[in-house]
Scaffold this active site. Structure first.
Site, short mmCIF file in Angstrom:
data_model
loop_
_atom_site.label_atom_id
_atom_site.label_comp_id
_atom_site.label_asym_id
_atom_site.label_seq_id
_atom_site.Cartn_x
_atom_site.Cartn_y
_atom_site.Cartn_z
CE LYS A 1 -39.59 -9.65 9.60
NZ LYS A 1 -38.16 -9.66 9.91
NE ARG B 1 -22.23 -0.58 11.47
CZ ARG B 1 -21.62 0.59 11.28
NH1 ARG B 1 -21.89 1.62 12.09
NH2 ARG B 1 -20.77 0.78 10.28
C1 5MM Z 1 -34.17 -5.38 11.86
O1 5MM Z 1 -34.87 -4.28 11.35
C2 5MM Z 1 -35.21 -4.28 9.97
C3 5MM Z 1 -35.27 -2.90 9.42
O2 5MM Z 1 -34.08 -2.29 9.34
P1 5MM Z 1 -34.05 -0.92 8.47
O3 5MM Z 1 -35.30 -0.14 8.87
O4 5MM Z 1 -32.80 -0.28 8.91
O5 5MM Z 1 -34.07 -1.33 7.04
C4 5MM Z 1 -36.65 -4.72 9.76
O6 5MM Z 1 -36.96 -4.88 8.40
C5 5MM Z 1 -36.97 -5.97 10.44
O7 5MM Z 1 -36.45 -7.06 9.74
C6 5MM Z 1 -38.46 -6.13 10.58
O8 5MM Z 1 -39.16 -4.94 10.64
C7 5MM Z 1 -38.71 -6.88 11.85
O9 5MM Z 1 -38.08 -6.22 12.90
P2 5MM Z 1 -38.89 -6.01 14.22
O10 5MM Z 1 -37.95 -5.25 15.13
O11 5MM Z 1 -40.12 -5.24 13.85
O12 5MM Z 1 -39.21 -7.42 14.71
#
Ligand code: 5MM
Length: 337
Positions: free
Chosen positions: A217, A44
């Site tokens: 966001k 990771r």
């Molecule tokens: C990177 O993924 C984040 C979520 O991780 P967990 O579900 O394990 O907590 C997530 O919060 C992310 O920051 C946002 O959803 C944006 O990610 P995407 O892939 O939707 O751009």
């Protein structure tokens, strides 16, 4: 200009955006399993440190959202991960929610947890080098969802989180994500996302959060994945801008979209159109997880020691997103990869 406003602008300005690398161990393991790489602490770290030392970091990535495990790790050269991120002029951030759990009182919806002990954890993260944070509220969408309960409970938690984060001297990212799953229309997504965002600002104001020192966001306004509805990037951009213009107070400096399961190209093309059509004062940029990392992860999985090759793929994606954040992306640039 307040210190928090300066941090927010530094993260979002000049075509920069955010790399959301805050996958919890469970999510990261799912991502690594999918490309057949063993998910342990070292792998990771290796993937993430490869991205964080890429050359595009200094031009395209204003902030990186980390997970608790990563913010405490060190590179093979002994640098802490926040030090590595800072060395490219980017800012380290941290996901501080502890995940979404079933919401008591609603059968299927979720509430994001993590407020207990948050004040103390925030001080710890500040010491580790974080200057911004993230909390994600997740909303189901259908004819009956999100319920008033889920809209209100998640907005309350987001606002209490944001107030605590500002107290600790950091910029809170407020992430209310209306999921893409479902057969709803884009119009339904507009209506429900508007209701969700509106309630968030009602609670943020009640909690005396300084909106100039925050980042929103949100999801873009899209038809549900199973709706069969096809709309153009231009229409997505118009609906998304409408939603934000009508529901986000003008003191918010910027909006950094999540990609939410869109392909890399879709997320780039839609952001590009949003910036072409942006008639607001909000900076509109990216805070992508999958849409910045997918291709790089796939490439890396074939040879986890091919650092330069992986960085080339990531740099390309980051530069495409950065162009989209200025409304200057074109599909023809994708061929040069
Ligand atoms: C990177 O993924 C984040 C979520 O991780 P967990 O579900 O394990 O907590 C997530 O919060 C992310 O920051 C946002 O959803 C944006 O990610 P995407 O892939 O939707 O751009």
């Amino acid at each position: 200009m307040s210190e928090l406003n300066k941090i927010a602008l530094k993260i979002l300005s000049n075509g920069k955006g955010i790399l959301a690398a805050d996958e919890s161990t469970a999510t990261m393991t799912k991502r690594l399993d999918a490309v057949k790489v063993y998910s342990d602490e070292n792998n990771r770290l290796l993937f993430r440190q490869t991205l964080f030392s890429s050359s595009s970091m200094s031009e395209c990535i204003g902030g990186v959202i980390l997970y608790d495990e990563t913010i405490r790790q060190r590179t093979s050269n002994g640098k802490t991960i926040p030090e590595l991120i800072n060395s490219s002029g980017s800012i380290a951030g941290i996901k501080v929610d502890t995940g979404a759990k079933i919401l008591a009182g609603s059968k299927e919806e979720k509430i994001t947890e993590g407020l207990d002990g948050l004040r103390e954890r925030l001080n710890d993260y500040y010491e580790l080098g974080a200057r911004f944070t993230k909390w994600r509220g997740v909303y189901l969408i259908s004819d009956k969802y999100p319920s008033k309960l889920s809209i209100s409970a998640n907005a309350h938690a987001l606002a209490r989180y944001a107030a605590l984060v500002q107290e600790a001297g950091m910029v809170p990212i407020i992430e209310p994500e209306v999921l893409m799953d479902g057969d709803h229309s884009a119009k339904d997504c507009l209506m429900k996302t508007s209701e969700v965002i509106n309630k968030c600002y009602e609670e943020l104001e009640l909690n005396n959060v300084d909106l100039k020192g925050t980042i929103l966001k949100p999801n873009m306004i899209l038809p549900g994945k199973n709706s069969g509805e096809k709309i153009s990037s231009e229409e997505i951009a118009e609906l998304t801008i409408d939603c934000l213009k009508n529901n986000v107070p003008s003191s918010v400096p910027g909006i950094a979209f999540l990609s939410g399961g869109q392909t890399e190209i879709e997320a780039t093309a839609n952001l590009n159109q949003i910036n072409i059509k942006n008639n607001t004062d909000f900076i509109m940029t990216y805070s992508y997880g999958r849409a910045l990392q997918q291709s790089a992860l796939k490439f890396w999985s074939k040879d986890i020691n091919n650092i330069v090759g992986t960085q080339t793929i990531f740099d390309h994606r980051a530069r495409m997103c950065s162009m989209a954040a200025k409304g200057k992306w074109s599909k023809s640039f994708e061929k040069s990869q």
